[in-house]
Motif scaffolding. Sequence first.
Motif, short mmCIF file in Angstrom:
data_model
loop_
_atom_site.label_atom_id
_atom_site.label_comp_id
_atom_site.label_asym_id
_atom_site.label_seq_id
_atom_site.Cartn_x
_atom_site.Cartn_y
_atom_site.Cartn_z
N GLN A 201 38.41 28.29 49.87
CA GLN A 201 39.41 29.26 49.82
C GLN A 201 39.99 29.27 48.20
OE1 GLN A 201 40.31 32.24 51.87
NE2 GLN A 201 41.38 32.63 49.91
N TYR A 202 39.99 27.93 48.17
CA TYR A 202 40.59 27.73 46.48
C TYR A 202 39.85 28.10 45.54
CZ TYR A 202 42.65 25.32 42.45
OH TYR A 202 42.90 24.91 41.26
N ALA A 203 38.28 28.00 45.73
CA ALA A 203 37.21 28.69 44.74
C ALA A 203 37.33 29.95 44.76
CB ALA A 203 35.97 27.75 45.21
N ARG A 204 37.48 30.55 45.87
CA ARG A 204 37.37 31.95 45.85
C ARG A 204 38.82 32.69 45.17
NH1 ARG A 204 35.21 31.00 51.11
NH2 ARG A 204 37.59 30.91 52.16
N ASP A 205 39.89 32.00 45.43
CA ASP A 205 41.07 32.32 44.49
C ASP A 205 40.94 32.23 43.02
OD1 ASP A 205 42.35 33.07 46.99
OD2 ASP A 205 43.57 31.08 46.95
N LEU A 206 40.43 31.17 42.91
CA LEU A 206 40.04 30.99 41.22
C LEU A 206 39.06 32.06 40.84
CD1 LEU A 206 39.59 26.90 41.20
CD2 LEU A 206 41.41 28.27 40.21
N ASP A 207 38.10 32.41 41.69
CA ASP A 207 37.22 33.59 40.95
C ASP A 207 37.66 34.79 40.90
OD1 ASP A 207 35.04 31.87 40.68
OD2 ASP A 207 34.35 32.13 42.92
N SER A 208 38.66 35.07 41.98
CA SER A 208 39.59 36.22 41.79
C SER A 208 40.48 36.25 40.63
CB SER A 208 40.37 36.66 43.07
OG SER A 208 39.61 36.55 44.35
N THR A 209 41.24 35.28 40.44
CA THR A 209 41.94 35.22 39.15
C THR A 209 41.11 35.34 37.91
OG1 THR A 209 43.59 33.76 40.36
CG2 THR A 209 43.61 33.71 37.95
N LYS A 210 39.89 34.67 37.56
CA LYS A 210 39.00 34.91 36.76
C LYS A 210 38.67 36.34 36.57
CE LYS A 210 34.50 33.42 35.16
NZ LYS A 210 33.66 34.69 35.26
N SER A 211 38.42 37.13 37.41
CA SER A 211 37.96 38.57 37.45
C SER A 211 39.43 39.26 36.86
CB SER A 211 37.66 39.04 38.69
OG SER A 211 36.48 38.45 39.26
N VAL A 212 40.47 39.15 37.28
CA VAL A 212 41.60 39.85 36.77
C VAL A 212 41.92 39.50 35.30
CG1 VAL A 212 44.30 39.78 37.05
CG2 VAL A 212 42.77 39.71 39.10
N ILE A 213 41.84 38.03 34.78
CA ILE A 213 41.96 37.89 33.43
C ILE A 213 40.90 38.39 32.62
CG2 ILE A 213 41.77 35.87 31.90
CD1 ILE A 213 42.98 34.02 34.03
N GLU A 214 39.75 38.45 33.16
CA GLU A 214 38.59 39.32 32.21
C GLU A 214 38.68 40.58 32.21
OE1 GLU A 214 34.89 37.78 34.14
OE2 GLU A 214 35.06 35.90 33.01
N ASP A 215 39.27 41.34 33.18
CA ASP A 215 39.60 42.69 33.19
C ASP A 215 40.51 43.08 32.08
OD1 ASP A 215 37.54 43.07 35.13
OD2 ASP A 215 39.17 43.18 36.85
N TYR A 216 41.38 42.16 32.05
CA TYR A 216 42.39 42.33 31.04
C TYR A 216 42.01 42.24 29.38
CZ TYR A 216 46.28 41.57 28.08
OH TYR A 216 47.17 41.84 26.99
N PHE A 217 41.32 41.25 29.35
CA PHE A 217 40.67 40.93 28.13
C PHE A 217 39.55 41.91 27.57
CE2 PHE A 217 43.10 37.06 28.68
CZ PHE A 217 43.92 37.07 27.07
N ASN A 218 38.79 42.57 28.53
CA ASN A 218 37.87 43.43 28.03
C ASN A 218 38.61 44.64 27.78
OD1 ASN A 218 35.64 41.88 29.07
ND2 ASN A 218 35.98 42.72 31.07
N SER A 219 39.96 44.90 27.97
CA SER A 219 40.42 46.02 27.49
C SER A 219 41.38 45.94 26.00
CB SER A 219 41.53 46.54 28.63
OG SER A 219 42.60 45.61 28.94
N VAL A 220 41.30 44.75 25.65
CA VAL A 220 42.11 44.58 24.42
C VAL A 220 41.12 43.72 23.47
CG1 VAL A 220 44.53 44.46 25.41
CG2 VAL A 220 43.12 42.15 25.36
#
Length: 298
Positions: A123-142
């Motif tokens: 579960q911790y690894a899945r939470d890390l992957d989800s957070t990584k996706s959120v961060i990458e989505d933001y930096f793909n827009s700036v």
Amino acid sequence: MSAYGHQVERMNSTRSLSGGGSELRRSSFVLESGFYITSFAATIFVAALAATGLLLITLLVSLAMMLQSCQSSHAGIIQLQNINDEYNYCKLYSLHAKLNNLERHNFPSLCKDLAMKYIKEGQYARDLDSTKSVIEDYFNSVRPSDDGLDVVLIDIDGIFPPIPHSSNLFQSINNCILEAKNLKRMLVLRLYMNLHAGGWSIILLSREHGTRQNVTINHLLSAGFRDWSSLMMSEEDEESTKGNECFARQRNVIQKKGFRIISIMSSQMDALTVADRGIRIFLLPDPIFDKFKQQRRA
């Protein structure tokens, strides 16, 4: 008596008819009803009855197995729902502890029991992957500015393995802590490499005293970090427990040099407590093992 019935003849009357001179006898027959089947037909009939019984037994067994399967699935769904509820409860409790800086607060025993499962069951690894996706989505827009003054701050504390404890009593806990820190280090490294490839300037922050700078640099190089813009550590006279003051001072130094802080990434709230609404902050998932460690050793 035969299957077809027997014939009983009874004489009712005899009369002489005129003109013919002949005598007409009238008979009455009684036919008894019944049926006859051959041995082949009887075999087929018995086989059909046996097949029907077998089908009924098979149907009953199938229904019993389906009912048992439904009960097992229903119990599994309830158990999974209970586990998810417990995870969510403990995650909220952990966030509450971070917001209030309750490092040694007595967590519920339920959360202590789930701490190792949180890591071992993925579960911790899945939470890390989800957070990584959120961060990458933001930096793909700036995009970073051409002057190179847009910077991203990354808190590197907690991504390197701790000094192992000598007691075997806590060996399983230490193994989980090691696994969690490895997972977190890989996440931060992937984010770091993606940001660096995107042209962002990256400043690394740490609560460790400057006297450990060389040790920290060796850890970073061994983990694969390269070409960071700056590594900022706490002053010798700063208390390590007052991380918010340390990070506030570091941010002031960065901004006075003309840099624009675009984002801050950390698993601790003290690094993310900023008044500037223009700074995008990202809270990295962090297992609550470190909060249990001192309590279990006590």
